[in-house]
Design a protein around this motif. Sequence first.
Motif, PDB file in Angstrom:
ATOM      1  N   SER A 299      42.849  41.731  41.628  1.00  0.00           N
ATOM      2  CA  SER A 299      41.410  41.607  41.408  1.00  0.00           C
ATOM      3  C   SER A 299      40.954  42.510  40.274  1.00  0.00           C
ATOM      4  O   SER A 299      40.222  42.079  39.373  1.00  0.00           O
ATOM      5  CB  SER A 299      40.655  41.953  42.698  1.00  0.00           C
ATOM      6  N   ALA A 300      41.377  43.774  40.305  1.00  0.00           N
ATOM      7  CA  ALA A 300      40.979  44.710  39.248  1.00  0.00           C
ATOM      8  C   ALA A 300      41.513  44.272  37.893  1.00  0.00           C
ATOM      9  O   ALA A 300      40.833  44.427  36.869  1.00  0.00           O
ATOM     10  CB  ALA A 300      41.477  46.107  39.587  1.00  0.00           C
ATOM     11  N   ARG A 301      42.708  43.702  37.886  1.00  0.00           N
ATOM     12  CA  ARG A 301      43.306  43.263  36.623  1.00  0.00           C
ATOM     13  C   ARG A 301      42.506  42.106  36.022  1.00  0.00           C
ATOM     14  O   ARG A 301      42.185  42.103  34.826  1.00  0.00           O
ATOM     15  CB  ARG A 301      44.754  42.845  36.868  1.00  0.00           C
ATOM     16  N   THR A 302      42.182  41.127  36.836  1.00  0.00           N
ATOM     17  CA  THR A 302      41.431  39.975  36.341  1.00  0.00           C
ATOM     18  C   THR A 302      40.008  40.366  35.957  1.00  0.00           C
ATOM     19  O   THR A 302      39.518  40.015  34.874  1.00  0.00           O
ATOM     20  CB  THR A 302      41.394  38.866  37.404  1.00  0.00           C
ATOM     21  N   ASN A 303      39.324  41.098  36.835  1.00  0.00           N
ATOM     22  CA  ASN A 303      37.943  41.476  36.551  1.00  0.00           C
ATOM     23  C   ASN A 303      37.854  42.483  35.416  1.00  0.00           C
ATOM     24  O   ASN A 303      36.867  42.517  34.677  1.00  0.00           O
ATOM     25  CB  ASN A 303      37.286  42.038  37.817  1.00  0.00           C
ATOM     26  N   GLY A 304      38.887  43.296  35.268  1.00  0.00           N
ATOM     27  CA  GLY A 304      38.907  44.220  34.147  1.00  0.00           C
ATOM     28  C   GLY A 304      39.020  43.494  32.821  1.00  0.00           C
ATOM     29  O   GLY A 304      38.426  43.895  31.814  1.00  0.00           O
ATOM     30  N   ALA A 305      39.772  42.404  32.832  1.00  0.00           N
ATOM     31  CA  ALA A 305      39.937  41.625  31.595  1.00  0.00           C
ATOM     32  C   ALA A 305      38.639  40.966  31.162  1.00  0.00           C
ATOM     33  O   ALA A 305      38.401  40.778  29.965  1.00  0.00           O
ATOM     34  CB  ALA A 305      41.017  40.567  31.793  1.00  0.00           C
ATOM     35  N   TYR A 319      43.960  41.412  26.501  1.00  0.00           N
ATOM     36  CA  TYR A 319      44.707  40.426  27.278  1.00  0.00           C
ATOM     37  C   TYR A 319      43.792  39.435  28.005  1.00  0.00           C
ATOM     38  O   TYR A 319      44.226  38.712  28.890  1.00  0.00           O
ATOM     39  CB  TYR A 319      45.584  41.137  28.314  1.00  0.00           C
ATOM     40  N   LYS A 320      42.527  39.422  27.599  1.00  0.00           N
ATOM     41  CA  LYS A 320      41.542  38.602  28.315  1.00  0.00           C
ATOM     42  C   LYS A 320      41.961  37.145  28.397  1.00  0.00           C
ATOM     43  O   LYS A 320      41.921  36.530  29.472  1.00  0.00           O
ATOM     44  CB  LYS A 320      40.172  38.720  27.645  1.00  0.00           C
ATOM     45  N   ASP A 321      42.338  36.560  27.275  1.00  0.00           N
ATOM     46  CA  ASP A 321      42.680  35.132  27.263  1.00  0.00           C
ATOM     47  C   ASP A 321      43.867  34.851  28.190  1.00  0.00           C
ATOM     48  O   ASP A 321      43.877  33.857  28.930  1.00  0.00           O
ATOM     49  CB  ASP A 321      42.988  34.673  25.837  1.00  0.00           C
ATOM     50  N   MET A 322      44.855  35.707  28.169  1.00  0.00           N
ATOM     51  CA  MET A 322      46.032  35.507  29.006  1.00  0.00           C
ATOM     52  C   MET A 322      45.688  35.637  30.488  1.00  0.00           C
ATOM     53  O   MET A 322      46.076  34.818  31.324  1.00  0.00           O
ATOM     54  CB  MET A 322      47.120  36.525  28.648  1.00  0.00           C
ATOM     55  N   LEU A 323      44.918  36.671  30.810  1.00  0.00           N
ATOM     56  CA  LEU A 323      44.662  36.979  32.215  1.00  0.00           C
ATOM     57  C   LEU A 323      43.660  36.032  32.863  1.00  0.00           C
ATOM     58  O   LEU A 323      43.590  35.947  34.088  1.00  0.00           O
ATOM     59  CB  LEU A 323      44.171  38.417  32.354  1.00  0.00           C
TER      60      LEU A 323
END
Length: 485
Positions: A299-305, A319-323
């Motif tokens: 969750s933190a990884r996706t929302n951080g992106a 890494y926004k587009d990838m994540l």
Amino acid sequence: MSKGRSAPRTRSLVRRLSAAALAAAVVAPMLASCSNGYEQGVLNIYAPADGFDYIKQFAQTCSDESGGRYKLQANVLPKGADDQRLQLARRLAGNDHTLDLMAMDVVWTAEFANAGWMVPVPEDTAAEIERTNLAGPVASAMWQRPDDPSKRLYATPLWTNTQLLWYRPDLSKEMLGTRKAPTTWDRMLAETQIIRKQGGPSWIMVQAKQYEGLMVWFNSLLASAGGSVLDPNDPSKVTLNDTPAHRASTLKALQVMKAVATAPGHDPSITQSDEGTARLGMETGKAAFEINWPFVWASARTNGATGDVAFLQDVLAPYKDMLTDEENPPTDAQLAPINVKMRKRFDFALFPGVFPDKPAKSTLGGLNLAVASTSQQPELAAEAAKCMTGEQAQKVYAISGGTPPTIEAIYDDKDFKLAYPMGDDIRTQLEADHAAIRPASPQYQAISTLVTATLAPVGAWDPAQMVDDLADQVQKAIDGEGIIP
């Protein structure tokens, strides 16, 4: 059980019915939908909605690998644990011969075994399970019926879960001079006050509203303090205050809860906190520490992106587009270097202890797979259960489904290690010295209901008096005076 199990209950007391009586009382409306026939070679497995797609996927794999001996049909249970339990109880009390295998919450073992609803795991298979699976999950599937000479395995661990401490090493370095996580609750409380006085976030996120999450928190603290709700060798005996040592352990656990709930700068909504609010408290930058299940990492990884976690934004923005690509999600190998960078801002550690010289213990969640006593093909169902809980299956559940495995060898698997950067800590907490099992009792539902009702609102009580109040409520549950679940 990946997260909390049940909604808050009222505190009005009525005499608790036994599992069998409860099921008999409600089975009539269900009988029309429960077929009592069965088809030779066809095995029905019932599993919760969470993770069902992977159960269904591997049911097909097992069917294909059986060489035509059986065909597994996967049937979905409701999303809520209480509704799952009720549907299974109705089918079992109605002698539904189409119910062969059931994925069960780890806290149901004693109740279902005592009611005669589960077929014990064959001895040779049980020995293999105990040898290859971690001790904590195995303990959750063990029970001793009145007619058993000793404890035995009544189900096979399917997957498990454990809570970790989540924290911000960047914040700790800036305000505490260290990137290490606190190893005790007292130290964590002290550190939040140092951070608060410097203008930093001071909330400690926990699960404290009146539901199963509160039972999990209390049980973890109690076990870490060296105590237990019931005698593990005599589930009719309440051990919260029966000896000075037990009373001291219960008191310390309650003192920690009150300290967290009333500390200067505490979460003002702690009495309504659950897994979701705990996650948000950390992601929005209001918390310094969080107790939660491993789902918060993704969750933190996706929302951080996407920029919704300020302290991760600059790390994850490239890494926004990838994540955020749902159609072509990144592989675990692609995520590995991102995980390393994340850990400089958002990291995990073992569940904190209560005393420096006692091992911390974290309450386990998860599911076990049992052969139903209603099955007309128990030997075939047991064969299918081995396939559905084996190493190949558990890798699928863990890597694709996000549910930690119970088989120890998987924790050394290279694919698993890529998917679970916190895997070593999870394994440690599943070992005998660190795993806390919720009270094993046929009356567990009543125990949990009364304990959480008594503890709520958390911290609004005197810990010394609460020791005896809790013991009285647990005794009521054991004596059949609890709330009907």
